[in-house]
Motif scaffolding. Sequence first.
Motif, PDB file in Angstrom:
ATOM      1  N   UNK A 196       0.829  -1.212   0.000  1.00 27.87           N
ATOM      2  CA  UNK A 196       0.000   0.000   0.000  1.00 27.87           C
ATOM      3  C   UNK A 196       0.863   1.261   0.000  1.00 27.87           C
ATOM      4  N   UNK A 197       1.938   1.250   0.769  1.00 25.09           N
ATOM      5  CA  UNK A 197       2.813   2.424   0.816  1.00 25.09           C
ATOM      6  C   UNK A 197       3.514   2.648  -0.522  1.00 25.09           C
ATOM      7  N   UNK A 198       3.976   1.552  -1.148  1.00 22.02           N
ATOM      8  CA  UNK A 198       4.646   1.673  -2.453  1.00 22.02           C
ATOM      9  C   UNK A 198       3.682   2.227  -3.491  1.00 22.02           C
ATOM     10  N   UNK A 199       2.470   1.696  -3.513  1.00 18.37           N
ATOM     11  CA  UNK A 199       1.488   2.172  -4.487  1.00 18.37           C
ATOM     12  C   UNK A 199       1.077   3.620  -4.199  1.00 18.37           C
ATOM     13  N   UNK A 200       1.063   3.988  -2.931  1.00 20.21           N
ATOM     14  CA  UNK A 200       0.726   5.379  -2.597  1.00 20.21           C
ATOM     15  C   UNK A 200       1.807   6.335  -3.098  1.00 20.21           C
ATOM     16  N   UNK A 255      12.928   6.342  -5.597  1.00 22.93           N
ATOM     17  CA  UNK A 255      13.814   6.242  -4.431  1.00 22.93           C
ATOM     18  C   UNK A 255      13.018   5.962  -3.163  1.00 22.93           C
ATOM     19  N   UNK A 256      11.894   6.642  -2.988  1.00 24.41           N
ATOM     20  CA  UNK A 256      11.047   6.400  -1.811  1.00 24.41           C
ATOM     21  C   UNK A 256      10.508   4.979  -1.825  1.00 24.41           C
ATOM     22  N   UNK A 257      10.120   4.480  -2.987  1.00 33.20           N
ATOM     23  CA  UNK A 257       9.611   3.108  -3.060  1.00 33.20           C
ATOM     24  C   UNK A 257      10.683   2.084  -2.688  1.00 33.20           C
ATOM     25  N   UNK A 258      11.919   2.335  -3.103  1.00 33.05           N
ATOM     26  CA  UNK A 258      13.011   1.414  -2.727  1.00 33.05           C
ATOM     27  C   UNK A 258      13.208   1.402  -1.211  1.00 33.05           C
ATOM     28  N   UNK A 310      12.677  -1.829   1.365  1.00 33.04           N
ATOM     29  CA  UNK A 310      13.729  -2.309   2.280  1.00 33.04           C
ATOM     30  C   UNK A 310      13.221  -2.327   3.719  1.00 33.04           C
ATOM     31  N   UNK A 311      12.552  -1.256   4.128  1.00 29.96           N
ATOM     32  CA  UNK A 311      12.014  -1.213   5.492  1.00 29.96           C
ATOM     33  C   UNK A 311      10.951  -2.290   5.688  1.00 29.96           C
ATOM     34  N   UNK A 340      28.197  -1.370  -3.570  1.00 26.63           N
ATOM     35  CA  UNK A 340      28.637  -0.064  -4.064  1.00 26.63           C
ATOM     36  C   UNK A 340      27.962   0.339  -5.378  1.00 26.63           C
ATOM     37  N   UNK A 341      27.858  -0.543  -6.404  1.00 30.14           N
ATOM     38  CA  UNK A 341      27.182  -0.103  -7.633  1.00 30.14           C
ATOM     39  C   UNK A 341      25.722   0.281  -7.415  1.00 30.14           C
ATOM     40  N   UNK A 342      25.018  -0.510  -6.595  1.00 34.17           N
ATOM     41  CA  UNK A 342      23.603  -0.223  -6.358  1.00 34.17           C
ATOM     42  C   UNK A 342      23.453   1.092  -5.599  1.00 34.17           C
ATOM     43  N   UNK A 343      24.241   1.238  -4.518  1.00 29.58           N
ATOM     44  CA  UNK A 343      24.148   2.466  -3.735  1.00 29.58           C
ATOM     45  C   UNK A 343      24.626   3.673  -4.536  1.00 29.58           C
ATOM     46  N   UNK A 344      25.655   3.452  -5.382  1.00 26.90           N
ATOM     47  CA  UNK A 344      26.140   4.558  -6.217  1.00 26.90           C
ATOM     48  C   UNK A 344      25.076   5.054  -7.174  1.00 26.90           C
ATOM     49  N   UNK A 345      24.351   4.126  -7.809  1.00 28.81           N
ATOM     50  CA  UNK A 345      23.282   4.537  -8.716  1.00 28.81           C
ATOM     51  C   UNK A 345      22.128   5.190  -7.967  1.00 28.81           C
ATOM     52  N   UNK A 346      21.840   4.688  -6.746  1.00 29.72           N
ATOM     53  CA  UNK A 346      20.770   5.291  -5.950  1.00 29.72           C
ATOM     54  C   UNK A 346      21.110   6.725  -5.568  1.00 29.72           C
ATOM     55  N   UNK A 347      22.350   6.935  -5.117  1.00 25.03           N
ATOM     56  CA  UNK A 347      22.771   8.289  -4.758  1.00 25.03           C
ATOM     57  C   UNK A 347      22.839   9.184  -5.997  1.00 25.03           C
TER      58      UNK A 347
END
Length: 424
Positions: free
Chosen positions: A105-109, A144-147, A151-152, A187-194
């Motif tokens: 629900x949060x992701x869809x919101x 970014x918020x959905x990711x 995770x949470x 590192x690659x995943x976090x680098x692309x996220x940042x």
Amino acid sequence: MLKIEDLPNLADAPLHSWLVTSIVTVLAVVLAIGVHWIGGRVLKRIARPYPLLSVILRYIDKPALFVLVIVLVELVWTEAPDTLRFILALRDGAAFALIGALTWLSVRSAAAIGEAIIQAHPLDSADNLQARRIHTQARVLARSVMIVIVIVGIGGALMTFPSVRQIGASLLASAGVAGLVAGIAARPVLGNLIAGLQIALSQPLRLDDVVVIQGEWGRIEEITSTYVTVRLWDQRRLIVPLQWFIENPFANWTKSSSQIIGTVFLHVDYRMPLTPLREELGRIVEQAPEWDRRVQVLQVTDATDRAMQLRVLVSSNDSGLNWDLRCRVREGLLVFVQTHYPQYLPRARAEVSAELEAVEGGTLDWMPKSAQAPASSTAAHSEADPVASRGERLESDPRAASARKASVADAVAATGQVSNQAKN
């Protein structure tokens, strides 16, 4: 087996048996579906005049149904006694499912809010710079918020199991080392996220921007959480990681405005008059719908040994229109020169000159000195030398000397004709 005399006991303790618990669970599911259906109809009717609210309701429709069903079922199972068989495991499963449904629900919101913002700022306007900026920020930040929500949610779902909580508590003691290892591995995943957050905030590029990446011209078609899709001019797709845009230079033609100036180069002869060309350029752009009436200039920018280079500058509201305008101007000017001034197209020049000396046995002044010297000056004067004796006999014959002079005169005349043709 359930008997009639057991009904009073069931009424006093309705959830002490699985039969009644199952019936109450089914009733709770039916009640949740009914409440969702009625509430959805009412909310959709209220949101009908508001398109953005309608988008949000459409996105959260199914997740809200699952959350409502799981909440009512968990309430029923919570009221059941702990002595009921498998009830503890079902409670844990319901809690796990509730966390998953809330995460969904949060992701869809978040996605609904991003989509509502995007629909509120369409890209079909003439000057869509602000709309493209909002689209880029909404898409990147929403992803970014959905990711983060996912995770949470995964962490919260796993923490419902006691064994996982114990593992998590033991890992907290070595959180520094674990965080370092996880950071290096991801590192690659976090680098692309940042990098995505940097692009969303600083916006070196936006959706529908015109960019040139390593010689490839195209438009930004999609910005995801890990890569950017560039639609090239020939409908190919160039996939570029987000981090590449932070670490490498690239050309953005529409960074501050979609308006652009294009160039057209022509090569003509030095004798070509420029005033008719400038008048023809003005006529062409006045009839071109792609021209935005800002810039139209024709200048001589270079001169070579064969022709002079003309540069034409024309402006348009965007790069696509400017490409069409450049082609229109180039074709129009070429047709104008071919029709009215074909003699002033680029040409190659050459000049050849020769003179015949007015002396007996004259030689050409452009011949080498060694060729002008008589053969007898380098040959032996003896009858034993057949070459020398043959040369003396030829010079002594007046008819042979006259023939040689006539051939030289013919050669000079032919050379003069070539020179005159080259001059013309």
